[in-house]
Design an enzyme around this catalytic site. Structure first.
Site, short mmCIF file in Angstrom:
data_model
loop_
_atom_site.label_atom_id
_atom_site.label_comp_id
_atom_site.label_asym_id
_atom_site.label_seq_id
_atom_site.Cartn_x
_atom_site.Cartn_y
_atom_site.Cartn_z
CB SER A 98 -0.94 0.02 1.21
OG SER A 98 -1.94 -0.96 1.07
CG ASP A 119 -5.33 -4.38 2.53
OD1 ASP A 119 -4.96 -5.17 1.64
OD2 ASP A 119 -4.60 -4.02 3.47
CG ASP A 175 -4.27 0.31 -2.02
OD1 ASP A 175 -5.21 -0.50 -2.13
OD2 ASP A 175 -3.69 0.53 -0.94
CG HIS A 176 -3.07 -3.64 -2.98
ND1 HIS A 176 -3.69 -4.71 -2.40
CD2 HIS A 176 -2.91 -2.73 -2.00
CE1 HIS A 176 -3.88 -4.45 -1.12
NE2 HIS A 176 -3.42 -3.26 -0.85
CD GLU A 232 -6.88 3.16 3.43
OE1 GLU A 232 -6.65 3.78 4.50
OE2 GLU A 232 -6.20 2.20 3.04
#
Lengths: 675, 675
Positions: free
Chosen positions: A221, A442, A487-488, A437
């Protein structure tokens, strides 16, 4: 035919006995009267189709009737705004079809299948063949029989009838996902320092965001935050710098962040909201410049003092900072771990920030002052625990360091809407940048707690919706670019359904796997059966038939595919008794389930990030066009920067002027002189 | 800092000893002279940044030098089209920075780490701080030192400098993938007969295609083919019909297909190309109407005779049919399984089709005749076996049924380009519809053979590229809508890299997992190191460092993460000796690997389809705008139909007129009269 396991087991390619799921008598027919095409079917105007109706009379089982199926049912069709309902044969000016009769059988669930007790169903039916509707609009088909009435709404789509193309070439990549496209790109195309030197043909057209970092194809991240906020790919753990090989984590070469440029050029205000501890990489990336994301104290200091300490422009601190992570704020005397052992609540207060420490005080923060809201010691509790299992809030994690329970924590929506109020007031028309966020998508995917991760994804969606509505109402939507991205990714997917009751009743690990149903035996989502108390969230998080979920790579763990009511999941544990740092399956995590041995290194207690491209949505306001087409994550920075007019036109290179208020009380220019 | 495992092990959050991968001295620096920002960096015009250069002198290890690091290196910067290269300090009009020196260490691989033999590196360095470039264009930074030269190309992007938005709100769903968005949608929103009754806020904006079927959230290829070609969601195994409960697989209510409507309205020509056996669901869905996709013989008959046998419009057969599946063509005397025991090569020949049975004869087919190309008994061999491991073509699978080897099979690109030639010639400007399927992306994902699946994905991409180039050249691109999509997904992802050499040398299953590297230890793709003989395909399918891939749900299997050189993979086998129909791990599949016990039912020998949304690309030509925005798979049908002008405007319902040439020699109107 979904229902007739007995009849079709011999021929159906995909139907397998031994695995099963939310069995259905006939998939399109929840009642005993069936219309095909069913409710919700759309038609091309002029498209030919057949109509079939069926009346079911089960002889046994939970729906058993005492009478044979009605032979005198009627079907009528009516167009909205047209003449009144007409009998289907009249409507299509066709002769009445012959009555058909047959019998079929099905199993109501896996227990019935094991016991070999099928349900027998007698059927009467008629079929009207080769008809078409050519008048666009909504139609209602109504089946009336002795046992009741079934209504199907059909839509004949109203479309342009002119021909625009001569030919169509339709390519189908059977079973192809964005995850596979990402992997294939890395197989066939070279990347230098995070930039592909050639591309897929597919990449010439809208695709999601590539997330790989400069020196590895899996990002963390921190370095994805760097790419999003600075336009520069970096390395794992690095925030706003290119990682060098020197010892100091603060002397690496920096690049300016969008928050810094936007403040510098326009005096814009910056807001940072996260459900993580606020020193975490995704929020921290908006102000910190360090090779080591784990320098948490310094990250928190940078929100207040920017990076003045580390030879950089002098930007006023962020205007809004809402999240968890109180242990980087309260002083060491209370157990905190802060930058230079200071009390950061006091530091922020001294610079004029008002403070909130729960949802109630958040909502009463003044809109004209800078605001700090820190709500828990570490990450904020997830939507599922706040809304469904509030007993799990009793964690002794109050943000004052006094170890009392935080029973009034805000959610992402609460924090985001309040942040907008403050930023709108304080920016006085100069503009603001807010990053919000949903961090526990995550964090809960890491611990394989799919319910908690997906609950927070739905909370993000709910927050996006509320934000758009708010800006629409106050008239600022047209001035505000709203983006949603990730972000991923994690290698998560769902591949079927699980009869958790059947799974629980089986003894062996291999037998338990028989509770999993694939393809037609997956059934439909049981999470939304019943009243959904909060719009867009499940009615029931603990249905009998759940998702058969998993990650593509994983630590040792057990699965029973049920929601973890007692709190977030711990799939693997460190068996200290064995004198080892290896992680082993945690029996208590899913007592009724079965063991799955890991594929990740045995030092991993959790899942890890994955390669897949992630989506980017430009939701509203200006510049949506800048976010279509092919993307690398750095292009999100450049798109935002272009939209905000942050690009300059000069004639050559310039050395910057040092910020006026630069201090030298921390790491500074001299710190990279180490041998 | 990626390189300095020793230094950072104590602090780096994500760096773990015990797992490792393609170790790098410094990620951004493949040679011994380093420039940061590195080669390929993009800059916003006016964005501030630091510059760092480093000269490395390893004392030991594979890169050991006999001299200390140079202290007199120089860095110059030059703008393309600008003045000649200037020393960096002059360029930015800043004083020359002080020389810095330090030392760091790293491990060259996991064996070095186990042996505790780090490589020590001495470094000299300088840093120029806080500079900016404000003249858009390409820059070259050149580092010259005693050991050589390092060049970095930088781009200052040329962008509009006007400000369009006042504010930005950036939402980040940390770790959020399309797979999770799909699952979350099914958690929070109800679906009736395949149509969601409410949606995510995110769904209001461009998203990929939803694939779920009418009665289960996991689709098979048949019912997704139905949705794509007819605009109607159906059930598993059903092609072009709504599944009813009757016994006959041919009496279910039908809906007209895009191929039928386009032929009926404009006399357009239809082409079907697949790397699967041609009776498979994705190709078969363009002509068949049956509840059971496994009625392969009848599916093949429908290509030739349409569904005249089953009470439907009389459409001439398809003009092009290329794929595998010869066993539905050659007669039972040769081992074929055909419709009504006929010889379908003869049936097609009788109707004027020319025939190809290998790549050579495919290319010489006349363009003015209908064409049948059947190349193997079952599925066509994949790209990897055709191009890298041709020994695997020796399968005795010649399409004539004589069990000789097919050593000259075509690939998807060969078949697609030839199909376009024939359709262009034969359609005489009336238009054509070509469906081209990369079938083994799916088939090889089922058997967890990721290399073969991704190789065929790259072949699809190569085919798309060649198709666009061809149509551009002949001037028909503007008339032709080119779409690429998938019918469903698999839960595949990559989560790191594997040192396959290290894995092979470890003894225990748990020790072998230590060969897997995550995050920065994933390294970069080793598949593209070296010369790529075919553009867009790997240079090496068998590198030491491979992908750590997996599926989210799976059967029992072993993993060594190496390419299967001997032919497609068989992860699980049926141990008949044990008198059971259960599948167990296949030891021979990955002898050097470790066991992973399955999460799917023990009757599954392979992976299964997953829930995830899939991408849709409208690549060129008219109507691209019809394919942006939110999608269900049925919307692809409606988009294509609108683009082709297939919608009619009339005033009411009509019964169709039976096709003129309707025959009654197969299943017909009377077959649904069964009790």
């Amino acid at each position: 035919m979904v229902a007739s396991s007995l009849l079709l087991a011999a021929t159906a390619l995909l139907l397998r006995t031994g695995s099963a799921q939310t069995f259905r008598r006939l998939g399109t027919c929840p009642t005993l009267g069936c219309i095909l095409p069913p409710d919700q079917a759309d038609f091309l105007s002029g498209q030919y189709f057949d109509i079939r109706v069926e009346i079911h009379a089960p002889l046994n089982g939970s729906e058993a009737t005492n009478s044979p199926p009605d032979e005198k049912f009627t079907l009528t069709i009516e167009k909205e705004g047209g003449r009144r309902a007409a009998d289907v044969s009249n409507y299509f000016r066709t002769e009445e079809p012959k009555l058909e009769k047959w019998q079929f059988s099905w199993y109501e669930d896996l227990f019935a299948q094991d016991a070999k007790t099928p349900t027998i169903v007698n059927v009467t039916s008629k079929a009207w063949r080769y008809v078409q509707l050519t008048d666009p609009g909504e139609y209602t088909a109504t089946l009336t029989w002795s046992g009741g009435e079934t209504v199907a709404s059909w839509l004949v789509r109203d479309m342009d009838t002119s021909r625009k193309a001569k030919n169509v070439i339709l390519f189908i990549g059977d079973g192809m996902t964005t995850n596979m496209i990402t992997a294939a790109r890395h197989l066939g195309h070279k990347s230098i320092n995070g930039i592909f030197q050639s591309r897929l043909a597919l990449d010439k057209f809208p695709v999601p965001t590539l997330t790989h970092s400069i020196d590895s194809f899996i990002t963390d991240s921190a370095n994805s935050a760097s790419a999003l906020y600075s336009g520069h790919k970096s390395s794992a753990n690095a925030l706003g710098v290119y990682a060098d090989s020197s010892k100091s984590p603060f002397d690496d070469p920096k690049v300016e962040l969008i928050s810094e440029i936007f403040s510098r050029k326009y005096g814009a205000k910056i807001g940072v909201v996260s459900t993580a501890y606020i020193a975490d990489a995704t929020p921290g990336g908006l102000s910190a410049h360090t090779r080591l994301r784990s320098e948490y104290g310094a990250v928190v200091d940078s929100y207040l003092n920017s990076v003045a300490n580390y030879t950089w422009t002098d930007i006023e601190g962020v205007d809004v900072l809402f999240g968890g992570g109180a242990e980087q704020f309260y002083p060491p005397s209370l157990g905190g771990v802060t930058y230079q052992d200071k009390d950061y609540y006091a530091e922020f207060a001294e610079k004029g920030y008002s403070l909130a420490q729960n949802k109630t005080s958040l909502q009463s923060l003044p809109n004209d002052k800078k605001a700090l809201g820190i709500f828990t010691v570490n990450n904020l509790p997830v939507w599922l625990d706040r809304n469904v299992y509030p007993e799990n809030l009793k964690l002794g994690n109050s943000p004052d360091g006094l170890k009392t329970d935080q029973l009034d924590p805000p959610g992402l929506k609460d924090m985001t809407l309040k942040a907008i109020d403050i930023l709108q007031t304080r920016s006085e028309g100069k503009g603001y940048f807010l990053m919000s966020e949903a961090a526990s998508i995550d964090k809960q995917m890491h611990s394989m707690d799919y319910d908690r991760a997906l609950g927070d994804l739905l909370e993000l969606d709910d927050t996006v919706k509320a934000t758009i509505e708010k800006l629409k109402k106050d008239g600022t939507l047209k001035d505000t670019l709203i983006l949603v991205t990730a972000d991923h990714g994690h290698g998560f997917d769902v591949a079927g359904g699980v009869d958790t009751l059947y799974l629980e009743k089986q003894e062996g690990d291999r037998e338990k796997r028989g509770a999993i149903g694939t393809y037609q035996e997956s059934g439909l989502s049981q999470y939304v059966v019943g009243e959904q108390k909060t719009e867009g969230f499940p009615a029931d998080w603990d249905p009998r038939y759940t998702f058969h979920s998993g990650l593509a790579t994983f630590p040792d763990h057990r699965e029973n595919y049920k929601v973890h009511k007692e709190g977030p999941r711990t799939p693997a544990i460190n068996l200290k008794l064995l004198g080892s740092s290896d992680y082993y399956v945690n029996y208590k995590d899913a007592v009724t389930g079965f063991v799955v041995n890991g594929t990740l290194p045995i030092g991993e207690s959790q899942g890890v990030h994955s390669l897949t491209d992630v989506p980017v949505y430009a939701l509203s306001g200006p510049c949506q066009d800048l976010f279509s087409g092919s993307f690398n994550n750095i292009d999100i920075f450049f798109g935002m920067a272009e939209c905000l007019g942050l690009s300059e036109k000069g004639t050559r290179g310039r050395r910057g002027r040092w910020g006026k208020g630069r201090r030298k009380n921390g790491w500074g220019d001299d710190d990279w002189m180490v041998w």
